[in-house]
Design an enzyme around this catalytic site. Structure first.
Site, PDB file in Angstrom:
ATOM      1  CB  CYS A 248      51.615  44.633  32.732  1.00 19.19           C
ATOM      2  SG  CYS A 248      50.939  43.702  34.126  1.00 19.19           S
ATOM      3  N   GLY A 249      48.234  44.522  32.083  1.00 18.00           N
ATOM      4  CA  GLY A 249      47.167  43.584  31.736  1.00 18.00           C
ATOM      5  C   GLY A 249      46.701  42.750  32.918  1.00 18.00           C
TER       6      GLY A 249
END
Ligand SMILES: Nc1ncnc2c1ncn2[C@@H]1O[C@H](COP(=O)(O)OS(=O)(=O)O)[C@@H](OP(=O)(O)O)[C@H]1O
Length: 276
Positions: A248-249
């Site tokens: 998701c980063g």
């Protein structure tokens, strides 16, 4: 369960650890932590790591860590929850259940300047996750997390990642240093999904109600679907249909995702300026 061994006295590392750690010191710590059970790693971390927090989306693994910590220390690391504004209602319910059961403080960070989805969409447009994944991940998770780390004086976080989740996590170590110098402790790095699930049931730990409906890993509502049995399928319901996307980063190189998000922002400005 067997009570965790009191290993605090057996460690030869300085208390608190002197940060930043050298690569040699990190290797030595990983050699020390690798054979420990999660309770022992957590106990060691609480005793040795200054500025320690737990960052959690209240996934099963993080919940195991929360429960273990409640049994091994009277002052567990505070929790940080990054509220993307797009979580399922069941996730927000779970946050309340966990606060009630464990009484542990949860600090919530949201996308900059946004309290609601309406605020976010006014600022970034609708369905940013479809138009620019990097900009979305940066705005809803990466930037709020960095802000939290800076404002709260976070030096290290406990995460709920495990090697058995595969992809970028396959070679996960107990302790890592990310590109910003943040320490990440992964106390359940060696556990598989079934062990985590067993611990949750055995210890009556609150869990996301969506897990009873066929979901196995829960993220934002717009990009999470139900997934299959076995470890291989655990995160298959996240970003379904996007084979290359597995993170998701939060756990990728901060500077790379920041640069990608800023590039998109510049392109958008240019596009507006040159539009007829
Ligand atoms: N929104 C949010 N807020 C705070 N912390 C978060 C968040 N999303 C992910 N994490 C941290 O990353 C761990 C792994 O999460 P996931 O497997 O869900 O993957 S992902 O990070 O969303 O890609 C996750 O483990 P859990 O504690 O089990 O949730 C956290 O340590």
């Amino acid at each position: 369960m067997t009570p965790p061994i009191d290993i605090a006295g057996t460690s030869t590392f300085s208390k608190p650890l002197q940060l930043p750690l050298s690569q040699e010191e990190l290797d030595r710590i990983n050699n020390y932590l690798r054979p420990l059970v999660p309770e022992e790693s957590l106990r060691w971390a609480v005793d040795h790591i200054p500025g320690l927090f737990q960052t959690t989306a209240f996934g099963l693994t993080g919940l195991v860590a929360i429960d273990m910590l409640s049994k091994i220390t009277t002052s567990p690391p505070p929790l940080i929850f990054i509220d993307t504004l797009y979580h399922f209602p069941e996730t927000y319910e779970l946050v309340k259940d966990v606060k009630k059961k464990y009484g542990v403080p949860v600090t919530v960070y949201k996308p900059q300047g946004c309290n609601t989805v309406q605020d976010f969409e006014r600022k970034h447009g609708e369905k940013l996750w479809e138009t620019d994944e990097d900009a979305y991940d940066f705005s809803v998770k990466v930037e709020p997390a960095r802000r939290a780390y800076e404002e709260l004086g976070v030096k290290a976080v406990i995460t709920g990642r495990r090697a058995s989740q595969g992809a970028d996590r396959a070679n996960l170590q107990p302790l890592e240093i990310d590109s910003t110098g943040l320490l990440k402790l992964n106390p359940l790095f060696a556990w598989n999904y079934h062990l985590v699930e067993w611990y949750i049931k055995e210890n009556g730990v609150p869990r996301n109600k969506l897990l009873d409906q066929g979901y196995r890993s829960v993220g934002d509502w717009h990009s999470t679907v139900k997934s299959g049995e076995g470890d291989a399928g655990e995160r298959a319901g996240r970003w379904a249909g996007k084979v290359e996307k597995t993170e998701c980063g939060l756990h990728v190189d901060y500077f790379k995702i920041k640069a990608a998000a800023e590039k998109k922002e510049r392109e958008d400005v240019q596009h507006i300026q040159t539009a007829p």
